[in-house]
Design an enzyme around this catalytic site. Structure first.
Site, short mmCIF file in Angstrom:
data_model
loop_
_atom_site.label_atom_id
_atom_site.label_comp_id
_atom_site.label_asym_id
_atom_site.label_seq_id
_atom_site.Cartn_x
_atom_site.Cartn_y
_atom_site.Cartn_z
N ASP A 30 20.35 6.29 80.41
CA ASP A 30 19.89 5.19 79.56
C ASP A 30 19.62 3.99 80.44
OD1 ASP A 30 19.58 3.12 77.65
OD2 ASP A 30 20.94 4.12 76.27
N ILE A 31 18.43 3.41 80.37
CA ILE A 31 18.11 2.24 81.19
C ILE A 31 18.82 0.99 80.67
CG2 ILE A 31 15.94 3.13 82.09
CD1 ILE A 31 14.51 1.30 80.04
N GLU A 87 17.69 2.94 66.85
CA GLU A 87 16.79 2.17 67.70
C GLU A 87 15.53 2.96 68.06
OE1 GLU A 87 19.32 1.00 70.93
OE2 GLU A 87 19.77 -0.91 69.96
N HIS A 92 19.27 11.67 69.22
CA HIS A 92 19.86 11.55 70.55
C HIS A 92 21.36 11.35 70.48
CE1 HIS A 92 18.45 7.48 69.43
NE2 HIS A 92 19.28 6.95 70.31
#
Length: 140
Positions: A30-31, A87, A92
Site C-alpha cells: 500500500d503506498i 475507498e 481487498h
C-alpha cells in the site's frame, strides 16, 4: 472497470510494489502505508466485496500465505488484517505488520499514514518476496 485503480494495477497500467501474483490474485504494498510491509491482497477480477468472490477459500489461502511471509519478513507475530471495499470499490484485504512503538497504540490508527522512500518500499517488498520464495522452495 475503467476507473478502478486496482484494475489498472492488475493490467499493468499503474505501477505497484508487487509481492505476489498468480492467475487469480495480486498482492502489493500500500503506498499509503500504515507500517513497513503494509500489503493489499486483491482478486484480479473486479469484485466489489471480498465475500462475493466465488473462490473465497482460495483468496484466504493466499491472504494467509502473504500474512505469514510478512510475519517472517518483519520478525513479528502480529499482523492485523482488515477487509475493505470503501475507498476503492474493489475487494481487498489489508495486512499490516505491528511492532511495539509503531505509533499506533493498542489499535491501528487509520490516519497514521507513514511515508517511505521508493528504496524503502522496494526493500520491504523484496523482504516479503524472499519469504514467499523461500517458503515455496522449502515446500512448507
Amino acid at each position: 472497470m475503467d476507473n478502478c485503480i486496482f484494475c489498472k494495477i492488475v493490467a499493468g497500467e499503474m505501477p505497484s510494489y508487487k509481492v505476489y501474483e498468480d492467475k487469480e490474485f495480486l498482492a502489493f504494498l500500500d503506498i499509503r502505508s500504515l507500517n513497513p510491509g503494509h500489503t493489499l491482497v486483491i482478486p484480479k477480477k473486479h469484485i466489489r466485496w471480498v465475500w462475493d468472490y466465488e473462490n473465497i477459500s482460495g483468496y484466504y489461502k493466499v491472504v494467509a500465505q502473504i500474512a505469514n511471509a510478512i510475519k517472517r519478513a518483519f520478525k513479528t507475530d502480529y499482523v492485523v488484517s482488515f477487509i475493505f471495499g470503501e475507498e476503492v470499490d474493489h475487494a481487498h484485504v489489508w495486512l499490516v505488520p505491528r511492532h511495539d512503538g509503531d505509533g499506533h497504540g493498542g489499535a491501528i490508527d487509520l490516519k497514521n499514514i507513514k511515508k517511505y522512500s521508493e528504496k524503502e518500499m522496494q526493500e520491504a517488498a523484496d523482504k516479503i518476496i524472499k519469504q514467499i520464495t523461500d517458503n515455496e522452495k522449502s515446500g512448507t
